[in-house]
Design a protein around this motif. Structure first.
Motif, mmCIF file in Angstrom:
data_model
loop_
_atom_site.group_PDB
_atom_site.id
_atom_site.type_symbol
_atom_site.label_atom_id
_atom_site.label_comp_id
_atom_site.label_asym_id
_atom_site.label_seq_id
_atom_site.Cartn_x
_atom_site.Cartn_y
_atom_site.Cartn_z
ATOM 1 N N VAL A 124 -17.968 3.876 2.306
ATOM 2 C CA VAL A 124 -16.625 4.461 2.347
ATOM 3 C C VAL A 124 -16.022 4.481 0.945
ATOM 4 O O VAL A 124 -15.429 5.478 0.511
ATOM 5 C CB VAL A 124 -15.722 3.678 3.320
ATOM 6 C CG1 VAL A 124 -14.269 4.137 3.193
ATOM 7 C CG2 VAL A 124 -16.209 3.850 4.753
ATOM 8 N N GLU A 126 -14.839 7.649 -1.389
ATOM 9 C CA GLU A 126 -13.488 7.728 -1.954
ATOM 10 C C GLU A 126 -13.534 7.896 -3.471
ATOM 11 O O GLU A 126 -12.653 8.534 -4.056
ATOM 12 C CB GLU A 126 -12.693 6.482 -1.579
ATOM 13 C CG GLU A 126 -12.353 6.389 -0.093
ATOM 14 C CD GLU A 126 -11.649 5.100 0.267
ATOM 15 O OE1 GLU A 126 -11.618 4.183 -0.589
ATOM 16 O OE2 GLU A 126 -11.141 4.997 1.393
ATOM 17 N N GLU A 144 -21.932 0.067 5.192
ATOM 18 C CA GLU A 144 -21.013 1.151 5.517
ATOM 19 C C GLU A 144 -19.666 1.005 4.807
ATOM 20 O O GLU A 144 -19.046 1.997 4.422
ATOM 21 C CB GLU A 144 -20.805 1.227 7.032
ATOM 22 C CG GLU A 144 -21.975 1.834 7.787
ATOM 23 C CD GLU A 144 -22.262 3.260 7.322
ATOM 24 O OE1 GLU A 144 -21.300 4.024 7.125
ATOM 25 O OE2 GLU A 144 -23.437 3.594 7.139
ATOM 26 N N GLU A 145 -19.195 -0.232 4.677
ATOM 27 C CA GLU A 145 -17.919 -0.447 3.995
ATOM 28 C C GLU A 145 -17.978 0.069 2.559
ATOM 29 O O GLU A 145 -17.056 0.754 2.082
ATOM 30 C CB GLU A 145 -17.565 -1.932 3.995
ATOM 31 C CG GLU A 145 -16.244 -2.259 3.314
ATOM 32 C CD GLU A 145 -15.929 -3.742 3.292
ATOM 33 O OE1 GLU A 145 -14.899 -4.118 2.711
ATOM 34 O OE2 GLU A 145 -16.727 -4.530 3.858
#
Length: 304
Positions: free
Chosen positions: A177, A181, A173-174
């Motif tokens: 993100v 972006e 999940e990190e």
């Protein structure tokens, strides 16, 4: 004498030795440069471990930004004080070195030393993949594996700026993100979804024009299934290991293309090197690609 890191025998990090190194004066076709920033790449680790063949002792490091401090006899086109950068040959983990002038590219004022040192290999690889191996155009759908990695992140950003729909795959999940972006239109997390099924769902069964696969063994066969008619699978890494052999016959049902490019085959001539770097630096200057998160070491500190 200058300071640098030498590997006398392959192995773990302990084989990296900080030693005095003699740097001679440049000969014909050569210049002496002082490194301002040095890039750190995974390939350096592979050489240090002995996974890639090279003679010992050797100085690791394949990219850097530098200033010319001396030029060889009769050399034109470069002078003392010029800012330059390079991607290869090996030998960057040192304060100063001798290098062939035709390996250097001039640095524009719009690109700083740290940016240049962190983006030469990864950025020129991204340019090769997006603009030459498969020329991405507006309206294309592209699928990027390992999209939060150094090259993967640039592929997402640059591909989006070219007008492509970018599908990105990451491992957690990190990193999802980060991919969002960077501009990915769709993000797939390997641990939560089957990437082949998800790509088919996103493209309504049509598949993508190109897949950029740096993972290798764990994903290559699935990547083929993500392609549409006359799609291109670009295998440019093998983080999970070498892929299993693929019969040529599996390409026939959709007239697919499969390629395994090497950057240095695409910058083999002086003109190719300069054009690749020019397009990369232009993309950096316009903000189409960023360099945040790239690993560098400024040579005035030069501590690892």
């Amino acid at each position: 004498m200058v300071k640098g890191i030498i590997v006398h025998e392959v192995g773990g990090p302990e084989v990296l030795k900080w030693e005095n190194i003699e740097v001679k004066e440049p000969g014909e076709g050569e210049v002496k440069i002082r490194h301002m920033a040095v890039g750190i790449n995974f390939v350096d680790v592979n050489y240090r471990k002995g996974l890639y063949s090279t003679k010992t002792p050797f100085i690791p490091g394949v990219e850097a930004a530098a200033v010319v401090t001396a030029v060889g006899p009769g050399l034109t086109g470069l002078q003392v004080g010029d800012r330059v950068a390079y991607a290869g040959p090996q030998g960057a983990y040192v304060e100063e070195r001798i290098i062939s002038a035709d390996k250097l590219v001039p640095l524009p004022n719009s690109v700083g030393d740290v940016v240049a040192a962190s983006i030469m290999i990864k950025g020129m690889t991204a340019q090769m993949l997006l603009r030459r191996v498969f020329k991405v155009k507006k309206g294309h759908k592209i699928f990027v594996h390992a999209a939060a990695g150094g090259v993967g992140s640039l592929l997402v950003q640059w591909g989006r700026s070219l007008g492509a729909t970018v599908i990105a795959a990451v491992c957690n999940e990190e990193k999802a993100v980060q991919a969002k972006e960077d501009g990915a239109d769709h993000v797939i997390t390997y641990s939560q979804e089957n990437f082949v099924d998800r790509v088919k769902e996103i493209t309504e069964g049509a598949g993508v024009e190109v897949v950029y696969d740096a993972v290798g063994k764990d994903t290559l066969k699935g990547s083929l299934n993500c392609l549409g008619l006359r799609g291109c699978l670009v295998s440019y890494g093998q983080a999970s290991g070498a892929p299993d052999p693929i019969p040529v016959s599996v390409l026939q049902p959709k007239s697919l293309f499969l390629t395994r490019p090497s950057l240095f085959h695409y910058i083999g001539t002086r003109d190719e090197l300069l054009e690749t770097a020019r397009e990369l630096f232009a993309a950096v200057a316009t903000g189409n690609v960023g360099w945040e998160g790239m690993m560098i070491c400024q040579s005035k500190h030069f501590t690892w």
